[in-house]
Design a protein around this motif. Structure first.
Motif, mmCIF file in Angstrom:
data_model
loop_
_atom_site.group_PDB
_atom_site.id
_atom_site.type_symbol
_atom_site.label_atom_id
_atom_site.label_comp_id
_atom_site.label_asym_id
_atom_site.label_seq_id
_atom_site.Cartn_x
_atom_site.Cartn_y
_atom_site.Cartn_z
ATOM 1 N N ASP A 84 68.975 46.178 -40.961
ATOM 2 C CA ASP A 84 69.598 47.149 -40.150
ATOM 3 C C ASP A 84 68.322 48.025 -39.763
ATOM 4 O O ASP A 84 67.452 47.951 -40.026
ATOM 5 N N GLY A 85 68.886 49.359 -39.153
ATOM 6 C CA GLY A 85 67.942 50.163 -38.637
ATOM 7 C C GLY A 85 67.150 50.775 -39.618
ATOM 8 O O GLY A 85 65.862 50.870 -39.763
ATOM 9 N N GLN A 86 67.619 51.137 -41.156
ATOM 10 C CA GLN A 86 67.090 51.861 -41.867
ATOM 11 C C GLN A 86 66.155 50.632 -42.691
ATOM 12 O O GLN A 86 64.860 51.203 -42.888
ATOM 13 N N LEU A 88 64.874 48.206 -41.215
ATOM 14 C CA LEU A 88 63.594 47.882 -39.987
ATOM 15 C C LEU A 88 62.538 48.907 -40.063
ATOM 16 O O LEU A 88 61.354 48.875 -39.962
ATOM 17 N N ALA A 89 63.034 50.204 -40.147
ATOM 18 C CA ALA A 89 62.213 51.606 -40.309
ATOM 19 C C ALA A 89 61.106 51.435 -41.102
ATOM 20 O O ALA A 89 60.258 52.131 -41.189
ATOM 21 N N ARG A 112 67.490 43.780 -26.113
ATOM 22 C CA ARG A 112 66.946 45.283 -26.727
ATOM 23 C C ARG A 112 67.976 46.359 -26.753
ATOM 24 O O ARG A 112 67.792 47.362 -27.399
ATOM 25 N N PRO A 115 72.819 46.631 -30.742
ATOM 26 C CA PRO A 115 72.416 47.260 -32.080
ATOM 27 C C PRO A 115 71.739 46.041 -32.893
ATOM 28 O O PRO A 115 71.694 45.029 -32.369
ATOM 29 N N VAL A 116 70.939 46.135 -33.912
ATOM 30 C CA VAL A 116 70.163 45.681 -34.658
ATOM 31 C C VAL A 116 70.936 44.180 -34.958
ATOM 32 O O VAL A 116 70.364 43.058 -34.872
ATOM 33 N N GLN A 119 70.810 41.932 -31.944
ATOM 34 C CA GLN A 119 69.648 41.374 -31.914
ATOM 35 C C GLN A 119 69.446 40.315 -33.029
ATOM 36 O O GLN A 119 68.661 39.048 -32.803
ATOM 37 N N ARG A 172 60.958 47.351 -32.523
ATOM 38 C CA ARG A 172 62.222 47.067 -33.226
ATOM 39 C C ARG A 172 62.454 45.364 -33.268
ATOM 40 O O ARG A 172 62.871 44.792 -34.108
#
Length: 229
Positions: A84-86, A88-89, A112, A115-116, A119, A172
């Protein structure tokens, strides 16, 4: 200690543990008091003596179930990691070979704005195709595939430049591409090998099994064929 040595020791231990049980079964079912022969009994005696000499911690390690996490970017991750975004960060910038570049570019132009999870789902479709004999067996072959009706992935032959200008999105989707190539579970799309955006209604969708809807995309797989008597 090497993995091969550890497995060799485990095999020896399993043989040691299993053979007496088998001998007991043979005695109980055949009433043969001889059980195992003298040669095998001597071998088992040697195994027992060798195992008794092992340190307690080493013996415990031999009987412990081996762990098999997959590795992403050189880090050990639990098999059920959620991308998820967290997550990936927290990952470093992703790099790779030509196959990585093909997947990163496909995710950039196809998903792109998703949401993750969207993708990841598109990446799953591409890698599912690579694994399917009906499609090319490389990522670049899959994303560049075309026929008389056009390209399988529209961005590749839409006549527009393929320059990736949104650097945050490039980063991302690159991390998503790296994670999937490195073995992250493909668990979102149920083995899908096709998808389309909700604003189009391709005729082929009627011939396939719908697996899920993620973001703006609907995902499909080939129907499972069963034998008919």
């Amino acid at each position: 200690m090497s993995v091969m040595v550890q497995w060799a020791e485990r095999l020896a231990l399993l043989l040691f543990l299993a053979v007496p049980a088998a001998a007991e079964t043979a005695v109980s079912t055949s009433n043969d008091p001889a059980g195992v022969g003298p040669a095998l009994a001597a071998v088992l005696g040697q195994e027992r003596t060798a195992l008794a000499a092992l340190p307690e911690q080493h013996f415990a390690a031999l009987t412990e179930e081996p762990q098999q996490p997959f590795s992403l970017f050189g880090r050990r991750e639990a098999p059920g990691v959620i991308i998820d975004g967290q997550w990936l960060a927290a990952q470093p910038e992703a790099t790779g070979d030509a196959q990585f570049e093909c997947l990163r570019q496909a995710l950039y132009f196809e998903a792109r704005g998703e949401p993750v999870s969207g993708q990841v789902a598109v990446a799953e479709v591409i890698l599912n195709r690579v694994a399917d004999p009906a499609f090319p067996n490389t990522i670049c072959g899959v994303v560049k595939q075309s026929n008389g009706r056009g390209c399988q992935f529209s961005y590749y032959c839409d006549g527009l430049t393929d320059t990736m200008r949104d650097l945050a999105a490039v980063s991302r989707v690159g991390k998503v591409a790296r994670a999937l190539i490195d073995g992250a579970p493909r668990a979102l799309t149920g083995g899908a090998t096709f998808f389309h955006a909700f604003w189009v209604r391709p005729s082929w969708r009627l011939d396939f099994e719908r697996t899920t809807q993620i973001g703006v995309h609907t995902f499909y797989r080939k129907p499972v064929r069963t034998a008919v008597n």
